[in-house]
Design a protein around this motif. Structure first.
Motif, mmCIF file in Angstrom:
data_model
loop_
_atom_site.group_PDB
_atom_site.id
_atom_site.type_symbol
_atom_site.label_atom_id
_atom_site.label_comp_id
_atom_site.label_asym_id
_atom_site.label_seq_id
_atom_site.Cartn_x
_atom_site.Cartn_y
_atom_site.Cartn_z
ATOM 1 N N LYS A 253 0.613 -1.304 -0.031
ATOM 2 C CA LYS A 253 0.267 -0.029 0.099
ATOM 3 C C LYS A 253 1.023 1.068 -0.001
ATOM 4 C CE LYS A 253 -4.198 1.068 2.069
ATOM 5 N NZ LYS A 253 -5.297 0.517 1.382
ATOM 6 N N ARG A 254 1.816 1.071 0.647
ATOM 7 C CA ARG A 254 2.889 2.299 0.697
ATOM 8 C C ARG A 254 4.289 1.867 1.050
ATOM 9 N NH1 ARG A 254 -0.341 2.026 5.122
ATOM 10 N NH2 ARG A 254 -1.643 3.556 4.378
ATOM 11 N N THR A 295 3.946 0.774 -5.741
ATOM 12 C CA THR A 295 3.070 1.303 -4.697
ATOM 13 C C THR A 295 2.561 2.744 -5.374
ATOM 14 O OG1 THR A 295 2.470 1.884 -2.499
ATOM 15 C CG2 THR A 295 4.851 2.330 -3.350
ATOM 16 N N GLU A 297 2.111 5.206 -3.120
ATOM 17 C CA GLU A 297 2.167 6.248 -1.915
ATOM 18 C C GLU A 297 3.713 6.123 -1.385
ATOM 19 O OE1 GLU A 297 -0.660 5.913 1.203
ATOM 20 O OE2 GLU A 297 0.499 7.370 2.339
#
Ligand SMILES: [Zn+2]
Length: 558
Positions: A253-254, A295, A297
């Motif tokens: 996700k990050r 990703t 982020e």
């Protein structure tokens, strides 16, 4: 153009492969009208705006602007370089990359040997950590820093004995030299570069070991030593921990960008498996582009001291040109005197992750940082804000984010009529082309764009027989070049045609025009032939007038 693989082979390959089959084998496609659709693999979206066109042998995403031919797809999707993509594509089609490219073959051999020796050295170092009499100090250090056996294993930590020839007495010297594992004296004697150090092998994204970092176990200097740049290792390109991160989670996700090896390990020790570190260099645009493949982020996590703040600001500036819509960067500065390792021990995982989630948005950080030393109550301060911020914001690719940064700049500076620099990307919009942007579709651009998208339109040019040497217009050189290539090589698809321009000065223009939507997608009645002919006639007309004006000018100047 690689210069290593024969160009004819690449053209042949692009003709043989069907991009629909290729992409379908990675991202399942659905037929929709004349093209095939899917949810874009390059950005997060709910409804499919990724489209693959069999006639053009080209893909294009209307959402994020990604686009290209089969080679571009493999490079972007499978994170390959150009040569790797060719190899993959060749094996997909079931043919061999020709032996004729002798130079290329030769280099390839060396790479294989280099990767192999580095792997063997890494295994050797791991064994030494386990069994060498001197490794006690390294084990103690790891224990003191709370690194468990499991993490040491995940990251293949090792130990380089404090000997001058631990490696050179065991492995091929020439290869060790090429791999950066030896240092040489002026008289030409070579000896082990890493001695008495805890060793961190650095892997590329394809798992291959490309270099090492080594940390001393006493007070000697330098504290950290990295492999030098070699044929397989470039600090500006590699990130420590990336491979290990992707092993755990291929689409995190990050990703947290921290300062050093031990920060990555300390966080992994506490279950935070999504951090990487640059290797003793500033975070480069190449690093960021690499990370954004996995990703959307990125969070810069730097120490709160002066050096950390400077590094964060540099990283933020570096990141601006990578910030397409859908990508975001945040900044997390740690309290003075803390690093990730000490802080997570002090506050615990939850509090640390709380800091990660609360990291400052790039936009806030950006304006705060610039305004720090300015008095925005005064005109002077506000004009200085414009001077400092505008060039940076202009680096952001066209899109909502850039627009919003300009809106904020207008608010803060009070200057409402900022003229926002137009870049080609501004012209490609999400849903067809807005009326204002359509104005940018000059006849010249339409002609070249349509020609790239449908090379067979070149026949229309032949019918019209323009007298080129009596025409003058801006992109005449490029247009004639494209026509020449189509004719000479009998090119039928956008994919093959645009490949001709890879690595040339025209690459960017060609790729932009090849993806330019000349008509809104919804318009079924659009006839490319008519549109092309009309635009070409306008180009000829304008070109003739310009040519005559030029003639008159020249006569007057005589
Ligand atoms: Zn996309």
């Amino acid at each position: 153009m690689s210069g290593r693989i024969p160009q004819e082979f690449i053209e042949d390959l692009l003709v043989r492969v069907d991009i629909v089959d290729l992409i379908d084998s990675h991202v399942p496609l659905k037929k929709a009208g004349n093209s095939y659709k899917a949810r874009c693999p390059f950005h997060a979206e709910k409804s499919p705006s990724f489209s693959v066109n069999r006639n053009k042998q080209f893909y294009h995403c209307f959402g994020c602007g990604a686009g290209g031919n089969a080679i571009s797809f493999l490079m972007a999707f499978s994170h390959l370089d150009f040569v790797e993509a060719i190899e993959d594509l060749a094996s997909f089609v079931g043919i061999d990359v020709p032996k004729k490219a002798a130079v290329y073959q030769g280099q390839k051999q060396d790479y294989v040997a280099l990767y192999s020796i580095l792997e063997q050295v890494a295994v050797f170092y791991v064994e030494q950590l386990r069994s060498h009499a001197q490794s006690e100090k390294a084990i103690e250090y790891l224990k003191r820093r709370g690194v468990s056996g499991a993490v040491a294993k995940d990251y293949s930590l090792g130990f380089a004995p404090d000997e001058w020839d631990a490696l050179s007495s065991r492995f091929d010297k020439k290869l060790l030299l090429d791999a950066g594992m030896l240092s040489s004296t002026e008289s030409g004697k070579s000896y082990d570069r890493f001695r008495g150090r805890l060793m961190f092998p650095i892997r590329d994204k394809r798992k291959r070991i490309v270099g090492f970092g080594g940390r001393v176990l006493d007070d000697s200097m330098p504290k950290y030593l990295n492999s030098p740049e070699t044929a397989v290792f470039s600090k500006g390109k590699e990130l420590y921990g990336l491979y290990e991160l992707l092993e755990k989670e291929s689409r995190p996700k990050r990703i947290l960008i921290v300062e050093g090896y031990m920060d990555v390990l300390a966080l992994a020790q506490f279950g935070i498996n999504y951090s990487v570190a640059a290797l003793g260099t500033a975070t480069s645009k190449m690093h960021l582009d690499l990370l954004f493949r996995f990703t959307s982020e990125l969070i810069f996590c730097f120490d709160g001291d002066d050096a950390g703040r400077k590094a964060a600001w540099r990283a933020v500036q570096e990141s601006l040109s990578c910030l397409r819509d859908g990508r975001q960067v945040r900044v997390m500065l740690l309290p003075q005197g803390q690093d990730p390792d000490s802080l997570i021990r002090l506050e615990g995982v939850q509090a640390y992750e709380g800091r990660v989630f609360a990291a400052q948005a790039l936009s806030d950080y950006f304006f705060e940082h610039i305004a720090e030393s300015l008095d925005l109550e005064a005109l002077e301060g506000r004009s200085q804000l414009l001077v400092l911020a505008k060039p940076d914001i202009e680096k952001i690719p066209a899109g909502y984010f850039r627009d919003m940064m300009f809106v904020r700049l207008k608010e803060l500076s009070g200057k409402s009529d900022l003229d926002v620099l137009e870049t080609p990307a501004t012209l490609v919009s999400n849903k067809g082309i807005a009326s204002k942007e359509r104005l940018k579709l000059t006849p010249e651009r339409v002609v070249i764009a349509l020609l790239l998208q449908k090379p067979e339109l070149a026949e229309i040019v032949e019918e019209l027989e323009p007298k080129w040497n009596e025409l003058s217009f801006l992109s005449k050189g490029l247009l004639l070049d494209i026509l020449g290539v189509i004719e000479r090589k009998q090119i039928k698809t956008t994919a093959v045609l645009s490949e001709e321009y890879r690595g040339t000065d025209n690459e960017k223009d060609v790729s932009w025009l090849a993806n330019l939507e000349v008509m809104p997608r919804e318009n079924d009645e659009f006839n490319e032939g008519d549109e092309f002919k009309g635009a070409l006639l306008r180009v000829i007309d304008q070109g003739r007038r310009q040519y005559n004006d030029d003639l008159v000018m020249r006569r007057l100047e005589k």
